[in-house]
Design an enzyme around this catalytic site. Structure first.
Site, mmCIF file in Angstrom:
data_model
loop_
_atom_site.group_PDB
_atom_site.id
_atom_site.type_symbol
_atom_site.label_atom_id
_atom_site.label_comp_id
_atom_site.label_asym_id
_atom_site.label_seq_id
_atom_site.Cartn_x
_atom_site.Cartn_y
_atom_site.Cartn_z
ATOM 1 N N HIS A 183 0.793 -1.070 -0.119
ATOM 2 C CA HIS A 183 0.067 -0.226 -0.459
ATOM 3 C C HIS A 183 0.923 1.262 0.096
ATOM 4 C CE1 HIS A 183 -3.186 -2.932 1.210
ATOM 5 N NE2 HIS A 183 -3.068 -2.943 1.763
ATOM 6 N N HIS A 231 -6.702 -4.920 -0.381
ATOM 7 C CA HIS A 231 -6.850 -6.030 -1.667
ATOM 8 C C HIS A 231 -7.255 -6.464 -2.423
ATOM 9 C CE1 HIS A 231 -5.987 -4.699 2.881
ATOM 10 N NE2 HIS A 231 -4.961 -5.171 2.658
#
Lengths: 333, 333
Positions: B56, B219
């Site tokens: 991320h 995700h």
């Protein structure tokens, strides 16, 4: 083609609306597609103008601000801005000390900036000097270029020369510094995927799952060769060794090391690559004075990366460290 | 799978080597995969710890520094860090005023941070308080989450709460502020493509050329529905309207507006989207006090974007404007 756009024909105009809204410190001349500084003018400061085709963001509009560019002309995607845009930008930033154009070496850009310089001088008497970047060691001539292409060093140059203009150096000194930075910098990139130009609607080139384009240009121009996919360590070697050999860089040199993402490669991978670049520089006895890792001169959604090394003496490092406040680069201010 | 990595098993460890080399102001505990501040300790300052799965970036390691996090624990890609990492981070940042954990609402993260808080307290006596972010309005429960997922508001929270800790607020006040920020913020995202987890070697989900995943998780978790590809204007409506309806936000409110790229979407497109988001906010009479546009909480190479709106009073805007110096966010310092 899957893109967050309204219409391929308006993508640059639409993005400029967003840029103006996102950065209250900037102004946008929408008619001429020029991004320029909204802070107080500094009479006697050399004006810095750059620009080029869009699709390389944050370059150039994202580098407008204190300590970097005064204005940036946004062409259509991968298309040179026209002289009228550059003339408008020149007028916007002329504070009586002349204007330096920073031009990446692509035939259209060079020709249009040259024309604009002459026309602006004739019209307003402003002195305009042009410096062309041509740091890409991959190929001699290319799809849109006679001579080498201007790539990553442009970012470093805009920062360093911007600092020099901010501290009040005159046009000749600023131009000389710009030529020094370009002369001291070398780059090379590789692509894992193509980019897709909105107006074309399909990838610029085809590439297999098991290969990469070594020496790719920032518009997807062909590089040196197609090579098999490799590890990050091997990619670093493929990029760094030709760069080091070209200047050449030698043991004891200090550099500003710049690992740049081409738009579609996550930061996680750029850090992996950066470590491998550092390891090779260590082996060569080359010290890293400063570094920059991230997406700064991109090729739309292309996956890939480039490495730029700039031989940096105390002057260049000092100017690199000077305050900068732009959307793309910001510190000390 | 085409990635700039050496080995899927070492990608996080390798990236942490690069992060340490790229940012001399940061330190990395490689054994525990913790990124922490290298500047001078401030006795009596509340320590801020966050972390989560990698992939991320710049979240969370790129938000370590003055005015934001004191330490970030890097899990494997899309995998929670383990309690030992969090305990190590807690010890590294404990300056006698307690530690606030900022935790995105994913089951593994919440459980491991909770365990780490208890163990660190038992072992060292440090007081640890946890605040969980759960701002994603897309779905109630999800693949890795009971309740809502923590997404974009985490970035804004780390900045705002980091400023409050920097100005010397105590642990209870900092935790209360964190809960206020989370309560005032809402997000939603959409994906045009899947991401590819290095260890999996293939895309997390399949998606057609003519569709997008509305409400996607960071995700690649499923969102609300598959919808046909749309214009940027329509995408903005699909993201902003559910966010506005949820808090709800109303005419006269001021917000910090955050348009985030998921990793594979170029900045050019994020600006186009941002303009459309602004237009919708204008129509609703919602003022934008501050904005943030770029790739800040990403999903590896996923193409797509998210919108986060944070209802911001003078306190939050003031803390947002306070100096910050991290790789990912930097101003005023």
């Amino acid at each position: 083609m899957k893109k967050i756009i309204n219409d391929p024909d308006t993508v640059v105009a639409d993005a400029l609306l967003g840029i103006e809204e996102a950065y209250p410190q900037l102004r946008v001349d929408h008619e001429n597609k020029v991004v320029y500084r909204g802070d107080e003018r500094r009479p006697g400061k050399v004006g810095l103008v750059s620009g080029g085709g869009s699709g390389h963001e944050p370059l150039h509009g994202g580098f407008v601000g204190l300590g970097m560019l005064d204005a940036a002309c946004a062409g259509e995607v991968f298309t040179s801005p026209v002289p009228d845009q550059m003339i408008a930008a020149t007028k916007l930033v002329d504070d009586g000390a002349g204007v330096l154009q920073i031009v990446k070496n692509y035939t259209g850009d060079v020709m249009n900036f040259e024309m604009a310089a002459e026309m602006a001088a004739a019209e307003t008497g402003v002195e305009v000097v042009s410096v062309v970047t041509d740091d890409d060691v991959a190929v001699q001539d290319s799809t849109f270029t006679a001579g080498r292409r201007g790539v990553g060093v442009t970012v470093l140059l805009e920062k360093i020369v911007g600092a020099a203009a901010e501290e009040g150096r005159d046009l000749a000194a600023v131009a000389e510094l710009a030529r020094k930075v370009n002369g001291n910098g070398r780059s090379m990139g590789l692509a894992l995927t193509s980019c897709t130009v909105p107006a074309a609607g399909k990838p610029t080139f085809e590439i297999g799952e098991d290969e990469m384009e070594l020496g790719v240009g920032i518009h997807g121009e062909p590089g040196r060769e197609r090579v098999p996919m490799a590890s990050a360590k091997e990619m670093a070697q493929l990029l760094v060794e030709p760069v080091l050999a070209d200047l050449p860089f030698g043991s004891g040199d200090g550099v500003i090391a710049f690992v740049n993402g081409l738009g579609g490669t996550p930061l996680l991978e750029l850090y992996v690559l950066y470590h491998e670049v550092r390891s090779i520089l260590d082996q060569h006895g080359i010290g890293v004075a400063r570094s920059l890792v991230g997406n700064y001169i991109t090729s739309l959604d292309m996956a890939g990366a480039s490495v730029t090394l700039l031989k940096a003496d105390d002057e260049l490092v000092g100017l690199w460290d000077a305050p900068v406040s732009t959307p793309g680069l910001r510190w000390g201010a």
